[in-house]
Design a protein around this motif. Structure first.
Motif: not given
Lengths: 113, 114
Positions: A31, A33, A35, A45, A48, A90, A94, A102, B34, B36, B43-44, B46, B99-102, B104
């Motif tokens: 996966s 994504s 940003y 976002f 994805e 970015l 995942s 992520a 989460l 970060y 990059g960020p 975790f 989904t992995n959409k975050l 922020f």
């Protein structure tokens, strides 16, 4: 194990041009994504991807597009660049959908002049 | 419309003291949060997460507290160290699970003074 690799790290383009950014996820991660980070806006976002399919898309104009290949590598493309597209882009990798840990790459810094 | 908000753009703390970073969200459907940490030109990374079925999660010097009724979470760093100086982002997983959409927040710049 290698991390998320984004290329190039830095890019300068002229208004009206188009650009392609690349992301190689962590081995085994399927996966990806994307940003966009701009000052004062946090991370927004973009899209994805999982198994070469776009699963989710953010609120960006159609000039922003992406794709994912069978080896999970992903590219994003921005056409007809505008000054406001200058940002840090970015990529996050995942294991799969719903797996929220992520891992981010270092990003591509795009400057549009 | 900002669904995840970090109202303090910056925070300065003395080394050894506690750092408290705050985050508010508007969508009661959010079920996973989460934090970060981001250094310039990287990059960020975790840090720590919490599910909505918990109200606290601890990992070493980092503790996240969740107050669902107030739609508020906070990150505590004790004791703070100069290496903790970075931008901290709060994020929520978009509800729906698969989904992995975050989503922020805009980040808080933490400066830990030696």
């Amino acid at each position: 194990k290698a991390g998320v690799t984004q290329t190039p790290r830095y890019l300068i383009k002229t208004r009206g041009q188009q650009v392609t950014l690349s992301c190689s996820p962590i081995s085994g991660h399927r996966s990806v994504s994307w940003y966009q980070q701009t000052p004062g806006q946090g991370l927004q976002f973009l899209f994805e991807y999982f198994s070469e399919t776009q699963r989710n898309k953010g609120n960006f104009p159609g000039r922003f597009s992406g794709r994912q290949f069978s080896n999970s590598r992903s590219e994003m493309n921005v056409s007809t660049l505008e000054l406001g597209d200058s940002a840090l882009y970015l990529c996050a990798s995942s294991l799969g959908p719903g797996n929220t840990e992520a891992f981010f790459g270092q990003g591509t810094r795009l400057t549009v002049v | 419309d900002q669904q995840v908000k970090q109202n303090s753009p910056s925070l300065s703390v003395q080394e050894g003291r506690i750092s408290i970073l705050n985050c508010d969200y508007t969508n009661s459907m959010f079920d996973y949060f989460l934090w970060y940490k981001k250094y310039p030109a990287e990059g960020p990374t975790f840090l720590i997460s919490i599910s909505s079925i918990k109200d606290k999660n601890e990992d070493g010097r980092f503790t996240v507290f969740l107050n669902k009724s107030a739609k508020h979470l906070s990150l505590h760093i004790v004791p703070s160290q100069p290496g903790d100086s970075a931008v901290y982002f709060c994020a929520s997983r978009d509800y729906g699970g698969a989904t992995n959409k975050l989503i922020f927040g805009t980040g808080t710049l933490l400066a830990v003074q030696p």
